[in-house]
Design an enzyme around this catalytic site. Structure first.
Site, short mmCIF file in Angstrom:
data_model
loop_
_atom_site.label_atom_id
_atom_site.label_comp_id
_atom_site.label_asym_id
_atom_site.label_seq_id
_atom_site.Cartn_x
_atom_site.Cartn_y
_atom_site.Cartn_z
N GLU A 31 18.02 41.06 79.36
CA GLU A 31 16.70 41.18 78.92
C GLU A 31 15.64 41.19 80.30
O GLU A 31 15.71 40.17 80.82
CB GLU A 31 16.01 39.81 78.07
CG GLU A 31 14.74 39.66 77.80
CD GLU A 31 13.80 41.08 77.55
OE1 GLU A 31 14.09 41.72 76.49
OE2 GLU A 31 12.67 41.36 78.12
N ILE A 48 4.99 41.42 58.83
CA ILE A 48 5.23 41.84 57.50
C ILE A 48 6.53 42.25 57.19
O ILE A 48 7.02 43.13 57.99
CB ILE A 48 4.29 42.89 57.10
CG1 ILE A 48 2.75 42.68 57.12
CG2 ILE A 48 4.39 43.16 55.44
CD1 ILE A 48 2.22 41.51 56.90
N HIS A 50 8.18 44.65 55.05
CA HIS A 50 7.58 45.74 54.26
C HIS A 50 8.65 46.04 52.93
O HIS A 50 9.66 46.27 53.40
CB HIS A 50 7.44 46.98 55.08
CG HIS A 50 6.08 47.03 55.96
ND1 HIS A 50 4.90 46.81 55.59
CD2 HIS A 50 6.05 46.80 57.29
CE1 HIS A 50 4.15 46.68 56.60
NE2 HIS A 50 4.94 46.79 57.71
N ILE A 335 11.77 52.41 67.61
CA ILE A 335 11.84 51.42 66.39
C ILE A 335 10.60 50.87 66.08
O ILE A 335 10.25 49.82 66.69
CB ILE A 335 12.94 50.30 66.82
CG1 ILE A 335 14.36 50.77 67.16
CG2 ILE A 335 12.98 49.40 65.36
CD1 ILE A 335 14.90 51.66 66.00
N CYS A 400 1.06 18.28 70.66
CA CYS A 400 0.19 19.05 70.07
C CYS A 400 -0.69 18.64 69.20
O CYS A 400 0.09 18.53 67.84
CB CYS A 400 0.63 20.38 69.93
SG CYS A 400 -0.23 21.54 69.07
N CYS A 402 -3.31 19.82 67.26
CA CYS A 402 -3.40 20.76 66.33
C CYS A 402 -2.36 21.06 65.49
O CYS A 402 -2.75 21.14 63.99
CB CYS A 402 -4.00 22.09 67.01
SG CYS A 402 -5.37 21.97 68.13
N CYS A 442 -2.67 20.45 74.88
CA CYS A 442 -1.28 20.12 74.91
C CYS A 442 -0.49 20.99 76.27
O CYS A 442 0.66 20.80 76.64
CB CYS A 442 -0.54 20.04 73.70
SG CYS A 442 -0.49 22.13 73.17
C1 FAD Z 1 0.92 46.37 66.08
C2 FAD Z 1 2.34 46.31 65.51
C3 FAD Z 1 2.47 46.08 64.48
C4 FAD Z 1 3.91 45.90 63.87
N1 FAD Z 1 3.65 45.52 62.58
C5 FAD Z 1 4.99 45.48 61.77
C6 FAD Z 1 5.25 44.85 60.54
O1 FAD Z 1 4.40 44.46 60.26
N2 FAD Z 1 6.31 45.11 59.95
C7 FAD Z 1 7.63 45.67 60.76
O2 FAD Z 1 8.56 45.81 60.08
N3 FAD Z 1 7.26 46.12 61.96
C8 FAD Z 1 6.20 45.94 62.67
N4 FAD Z 1 6.11 46.38 63.90
C9 FAD Z 1 7.12 47.23 64.43
C10 FAD Z 1 8.17 46.10 64.99
O3 FAD Z 1 7.49 45.00 65.83
C11 FAD Z 1 9.02 46.57 66.11
O4 FAD Z 1 9.71 47.72 65.28
C12 FAD Z 1 9.92 45.74 66.68
O5 FAD Z 1 9.55 44.58 67.33
C13 FAD Z 1 10.80 46.51 67.40
O6 FAD Z 1 11.71 45.67 68.26
P1 FAD Z 1 12.44 46.08 69.64
O7 FAD Z 1 13.52 44.93 69.75
O8 FAD Z 1 13.18 47.36 69.37
O9 FAD Z 1 11.74 46.28 70.84
P2 FAD Z 1 10.79 45.10 71.56
O10 FAD Z 1 10.59 43.70 70.89
O11 FAD Z 1 9.73 46.02 72.36
O12 FAD Z 1 12.04 44.59 72.67
C14 FAD Z 1 12.35 45.59 73.91
C15 FAD Z 1 12.95 44.62 74.84
O13 FAD Z 1 13.58 45.28 75.81
C16 FAD Z 1 13.03 44.67 77.16
N5 FAD Z 1 13.41 45.74 77.97
C17 FAD Z 1 12.68 46.72 78.40
N6 FAD Z 1 13.15 47.57 79.42
C18 FAD Z 1 14.25 47.02 79.65
C19 FAD Z 1 15.20 47.18 80.69
N7 FAD Z 1 15.29 48.30 81.51
N8 FAD Z 1 16.08 46.02 81.19
C20 FAD Z 1 16.06 45.10 80.26
N9 FAD Z 1 15.30 44.73 79.29
C21 FAD Z 1 14.30 45.59 79.03
C22 FAD Z 1 11.64 44.29 77.00
O14 FAD Z 1 11.15 43.46 77.79
C23 FAD Z 1 11.66 43.93 75.32
O15 FAD Z 1 11.81 42.43 75.52
C24 FAD Z 1 4.89 46.66 64.40
C25 FAD Z 1 4.62 46.75 65.78
C26 FAD Z 1 3.50 46.83 66.41
C27 FAD Z 1 3.35 47.06 67.92
#
Ligand code: FAD
Length: 487
Positions: A31, A48, A50, A335, A400, A402, A442
């Site tokens: 990470e 959510i 979904h 994703i 904390c 709150c 806190c």
């Molecule tokens: C506004 C918003 C609302 C959403 N609402 C929902 C919802 O209600 N329900 C739902 O199902 N989904 C929702 N989603 C989608 C969901 O949040 C994402 O699909 C999910 O969090 C993606 O996870 P991830 O692990 O693929 O990416 P991320 O959580 O972005 O994680 C990727 C990680 O990779 C790391 N990284 C990047 N490049 C490198 C590298 N070169 N080397 C090492 N580490 C690296 C980053 O630091 C990060 O920690 C929403 C997304 C957003 C933005």
């Protein structure tokens, strides 16, 4: 040599690691930030789970959404992460019955449980909805979950079962070595692996390029939110949506799994992947859209605003599966929502693909699925709490006010995998700093505990990793943490 290195510690990467820790494989998560669920979409979204009525039928997104939604309650129970099956309502005005009907049909094709209800049913399920809405789609299997607690707990459980986490390890170079890879971080550290998984969120396009694999098109799309304090809604209140459009599911009004009320998100394309600033215009839109649904929302009880960035894939569907160009690489990119909901199913999907690469993905008999949570203390009966405080007085010292989080709970997360090293890490594990005062009271106490426990000077304690130090230095001799702990 690791059997698999997962690049990215978001909910997708951490649940993949947890799924692989059910096998005998040697697994690493790399990470780039100082903690999991700190930087990407998993740290800032609607939370959510979904039901699955929205994705286009026949897509991977549709199938994995419905499967992930079904897996979520048992997963959250094992990891002791808050999850509530509150149900979702998509509200329709007069004239929108056809669109609701079409959404309902789409949901049924996807295998989601959905039905249409009229105004009377709407009032029964959620009083206070604007009379402009006369019908709704009702999805009783919709749920709410805490995204960062799920991510942290998944990583912790994977580590308890043998997986390793490398933080501050942003992969900047990939070298082929035999059939495997050498992954190099900015500071020169390397990790060797037989196979790799690209779960780098909005940076997955760059990581794919480092491997020389397929070109992935991702657009950053900002989503801004307002968060209101606890006590305004019941956790069982359904999530309210209006009809989705081509940019997403629109602004929602929902309880969070922790009992706050959340309004948002906006959907604004951005040129900057790291732009998580909220804007006056974005938050105005959120207020306006939310008030259209629930006119008497107490907007004077907003405690904070935040913004997440979606990784919108050019093709619309998740970019998920074996790389067609680079043997040994599995892509888990693009994703976007419903990625949080789909993540348990994505993890199982990736495990199966690694099996196709020749890794032994058979279940091991000694896998331990449970991970205790410090939140269990807060929900204990008073008598049981007092018993614990008698044994360990730190549980009686409030940090904390709150959120009612004690020193004992903070020390407990410092002993758990993955150990927090930042103030933000403490906050997202315990909720200390998430209440009405947003850490005003806190934060210094939590920083002091962190400094004492990690054995590092207070000036080196950061909010979110290097470059976010809380103190610029000491005046005079500097204050030392009191021996008896923070009070
Ligand atoms: C506004 C918003 C609302 C959403 N609402 C929902 C919802 O209600 N329900 C739902 O199902 N989904 C929702 N989603 C989608 C969901 O949040 C994402 O699909 C999910 O969090 C993606 O996870 P991830 O692990 O693929 O990416 P991320 O959580 O972005 O994680 C990727 C990680 O990779 C790391 N990284 C990047 N490049 C490198 C590298 N070169 N080397 C090492 N580490 C690296 C980053 O630091 C990060 O920690 C929403 C997304 C957003 C933005």
């Amino acid at each position: 040599m690791f059997d698999t290195a997962v690049i990215g510690g978001g909910v997708v990467g951490c649940l993949i690691a947890r799924e692989l820790s059910r096998t005998r494989l040697k697994v690493a998560v790399l990470e780039g930030a100082a903690d999991v669920a700190m930087k990407g979409a998993s740290a800032a979204n609607s939370g959510i789970a979904h039901a699955g009525f929205d994705p286009e039928p026949g897509t991977l997104m549709a199938a994995l959404n419905v499967e992930g939604s079904a897996r979520m309650p048992a997963l959250c129970a094992e990891l002791h992460v808050p999850f509530v099956r509150n149900g979702s309502l998509v509200l329709g005005r007069a004239g929108e019955e056809g669109a609701l009907q079409a959404l309902c049909e789409r949901g049924k094709i996807n295998g989601a449980e959905v039905s249409l209800i009229g105004r009377a049913g709407l009032e029964e399920l959620r009083p206070g909805i604007s009379p402009a809405f006369t019908a709704a789609l009702w999805a009783p299997k919709g749920g709410i979950v805490c995204p960062y607690q799920l991510t942290i707990a998944a990583m912790g459980n994977a580590m308890d079962n043998g997986a390793e986490l490398f933080t501050d390890f942003r992969v900047v170079r990939v070298v082929r070595e035999g059939k495997g890879f050498v992954l190099e971080a900015e500071d020169g550290r390397t990790v060797r692996c037989r196979t790799a998984v690209n779960a780098a969120g909005i940076h997955a396009d760059e990581v794919s390029a480092l491997f020389g694999a397929e070109k992935i098109g991702l657009t950053p799309r900002k989503g801004e939110y307002l968060l209101l304090e606890k006590g305004i809604c019941r956790p069982g209140d359904p999530t309210l949506f209006t009809l989705p459009d081509e940019r997403g599911k629109g602004v929602l009004v929902s309880p969070t799994a922790d009992g706050n009320l959340i309004l948002g998100p906006t959907a604004q394309d951005s040129a900057d992947k790291e732009d998580t600033a909220t804007t006056a215009e974005g938050l105005r839109k959120v207020r306006e859209k939310a008030l259209e649904m629930v006119p008497d929302l107490p907007l004077n009880r907003v405690i904070t605003s935040f913004c997440g960035v979606r990784a919108v894939p050019a093709g619309g569907d998740f970019v998920l599966g074996l790389s067609k160009i680079v043997p040994g690489l599995v892509q888990a990119a693009g994703i976007q929502s419903p990625g949080l909901t789909s993540s348990p199913a994505i993890a199982a999907f990736v495990r199966a693909r690694l099996g196709e690469l020749g890794l032994d993905v058979a279940e091991r008999p000694d896998f331990r699925p449970e991970r205790p949570s410090v939140h269990d203390f807060g929900s204990l009966p008073e008598e049981r709490k007092n018993e614990i405080i008698r044994r360990d007085p730190a549980f009686g010292r409030m940090v904390c006010r709150c959120e009612h989080i004690s020193e004992g709970e903070i020390l407990a997360v410092l002993r758990q995998n993955p150990r927090p090293t930042t103030l933000d890490g403490i906050k997202r594990r315990t909720r200390a700093g998430m209440g009405r005062c947003q850490g005003g009271f806190c934060s210094p106490l939590a920083a002091e505990l962190l400094s004492r426990y990690l054995g590092v000077p207070l000036e080196e304690i950061t909010l979110k990793g290097k470059g976010s130090e809380l103190l610029a230095g000491t005046t005079g001799k500097g204050a030392k943490a009191p021996k008896g702990g923070a009070r």
